[in-house]
Design a protein around this motif. Structure first.
Motif, mmCIF file in Angstrom:
data_model
loop_
_atom_site.group_PDB
_atom_site.id
_atom_site.type_symbol
_atom_site.label_atom_id
_atom_site.label_comp_id
_atom_site.label_asym_id
_atom_site.label_seq_id
_atom_site.Cartn_x
_atom_site.Cartn_y
_atom_site.Cartn_z
ATOM 1 N N ALA A 101 0.828 -1.201 0.000
ATOM 2 C CA ALA A 101 0.000 0.000 0.000
ATOM 3 C C ALA A 101 0.862 1.250 0.000
ATOM 4 N N VAL A 102 0.399 2.254 -0.718
ATOM 5 C CA VAL A 102 0.969 3.595 -0.649
ATOM 6 C C VAL A 102 0.070 4.397 0.288
ATOM 7 N N VAL A 103 0.673 5.131 1.201
ATOM 8 C CA VAL A 103 -0.124 5.831 2.209
ATOM 9 C C VAL A 103 0.371 7.269 2.380
ATOM 10 N N PRO A 104 -0.557 8.240 2.468
ATOM 11 C CA PRO A 104 -0.164 9.599 2.826
ATOM 12 C C PRO A 104 0.307 9.639 4.279
ATOM 13 N N VAL A 105 1.390 10.359 4.528
ATOM 14 C CA VAL A 105 1.935 10.516 5.884
ATOM 15 C C VAL A 105 2.124 11.998 6.160
ATOM 16 N N VAL A 106 1.946 12.384 7.425
ATOM 17 C CA VAL A 106 2.026 13.793 7.789
ATOM 18 C C VAL A 106 2.922 13.977 9.006
ATOM 19 N N ASN A 107 3.415 15.193 9.142
ATOM 20 C CA ASN A 107 4.186 15.584 10.327
ATOM 21 C C ASN A 107 3.537 16.842 10.889
ATOM 22 N N LEU A 108 2.643 16.646 11.858
ATOM 23 C CA LEU A 108 1.936 17.741 12.509
ATOM 24 C C LEU A 108 1.979 17.535 14.014
#
Length: 347
Positions: A101-108
């Motif tokens: 799977a390709v997944v969006p990742v965030v740094n917040l």
């Protein structure tokens, strides 16, 4: 991030009668960064049984295709499956190795894994440059009660020819007519916004370093780098988290028997629990290889990995090929890969 060479250690289980294959001490492959974590796991375990090295260059799918076409490696690896026409042009065949799977990742700050929700419109608009702040009303509407900062979104994407990008942009093209018209899909596109990282490793590194960043990576890289993944709204209208279970749900819809040369996409799959940005990663070899022993060693590596490495794949949130698909792939080897007119030895 500079290009680096990854060496995986592997061993080969030799079949009766495979005299030539016994001489192979190193298998050379190159391509997709998407499957590198599981190839590394498989190779480490494989080596404990025997002793052939797998020298794998994790350089991106575009580089892998170029190297197998140039015949500088024993196999190429590409998340972006080649069309039957392209395969025929070069006398090659392909097969899936594993699904992921390709997944969006965030740094917040303050946002944990799977706390943030995104739908198709929001994700496309961020990468189109239409949504530029984390407290945009469209994001806020999907996340009531979540403290979203008044901070600019730092978009991170791939800088190299990438199968992960091909999967991601294939999905965006399916769910956003504007993306399809303005940007399109493929291993490399003209990105409207963002900074480029080389490989899944480069994107993961940038996201980890930059407060306010969003990127897309293969899920194993998110796990290894402890990045905050997001929940995505799928085709059925449900918000799902990335996992081997949700990836398997997407893979379950695939019509492998109806796919010529295993050419298909798993993105935006139907199913209540399906992860929307899933796909298989593929291996490319020649139908009539110059060195049959080396190609046979490649096939044996994957044959062993499928039979003994399913648990390792699941631990990294990949989905191993089901038994029926393994049988279909190995039947295709016997039908398509010939060594001086004789089917390649895989048992």
């Amino acid at each position: 991030m500079t290009m680096f060479r990854m060496t995986l250690i592997a061993g080969a289980v030799l079949a009766a009668g495979a005299v030539q294959a016994a001489e192979v001490t190193t298998i050379n492959g190159a391509g997709a960064t998407f499957p590198y974590p599981i190839y590394a796991k498989w190779a480490e375990a494989y080596n404990k049984e025997t002793g052939v090295k797998l020298n794998y260059q994790s350089i991106g799918s575009g580089g892998g295709v170029k190297q197998i076409i140039a015949k500088t490696v024993d196999f190429g690896a590409s998340d972006d499956a080649l069309s039957p026409e392209k395969l025929a042009e070069h006398g090659m065949t392909q097969f899936p190795a594993v699904m992921g799977a390709v997944v969006p990742v965030v740094n917040l700050a303050g946002i944990e894994a799977n706390q943030l929700k995104m739908d198709q419109e929001v994700l496309a608009d961020i990468y189109l440059g239409k949504i530029t702040k984390w407290n945009d009303p469209k994001i806020a509407a999907l996340n009531p009660g979540v403290a979203l900062p008044d901070k600019l979104i730092s978009v991170v994407r791939r800088s190299d020819g990438s199968g992960t990008t091909a999967v991601f942009t294939n999905y965006l093209a399916k769910i956003s007519p504007e993306w399809k018209e303005k940007v399109g899909e493929g291993k490399a596109v003209n990105w409207p916004v963002g900074m480029g990282g080389k490989g899944n490793e480069g994107v993961a590194s940038y996201v980890k370093q930059i407060d306010g960043a969003i990127g897309y990576v293969e899920s194993a890289y998110a796990k290894q780098n402890k990045l905050a993944t997001v929940q995505m709204k799928n085709k059925a209208g449900n918000y799902v988290s990335v996992s081997s279970k949700s990836t398997a749900a997407a893979a379950a819809s695939a019509d492998w028997k109806g796919a010529t040369d295993f050419y298909l996409w798993l993105t935006d799959a139907p199913g209540a629990d399906a992860w929307p940005i899933a796909n298989q990663t593929n291996i490319l070899v020649y139908k009539e290889p110059n060195d049959c022993a080396r190609t046979e060693a490649v096939l044996k590596f994957f044959d062993w990995s499928w039979k003994h490495g399913a648990k390792m794949a699941e631990e990294l949130e990949y989905v191993p090929l089901p038994k029926e698909l393994v049988e279909q792939v190995e039947a295709s080897w016997k039908a398509n890969i010939k060594c001086e007119g004789v089917a390649a030895i895989i048992k």
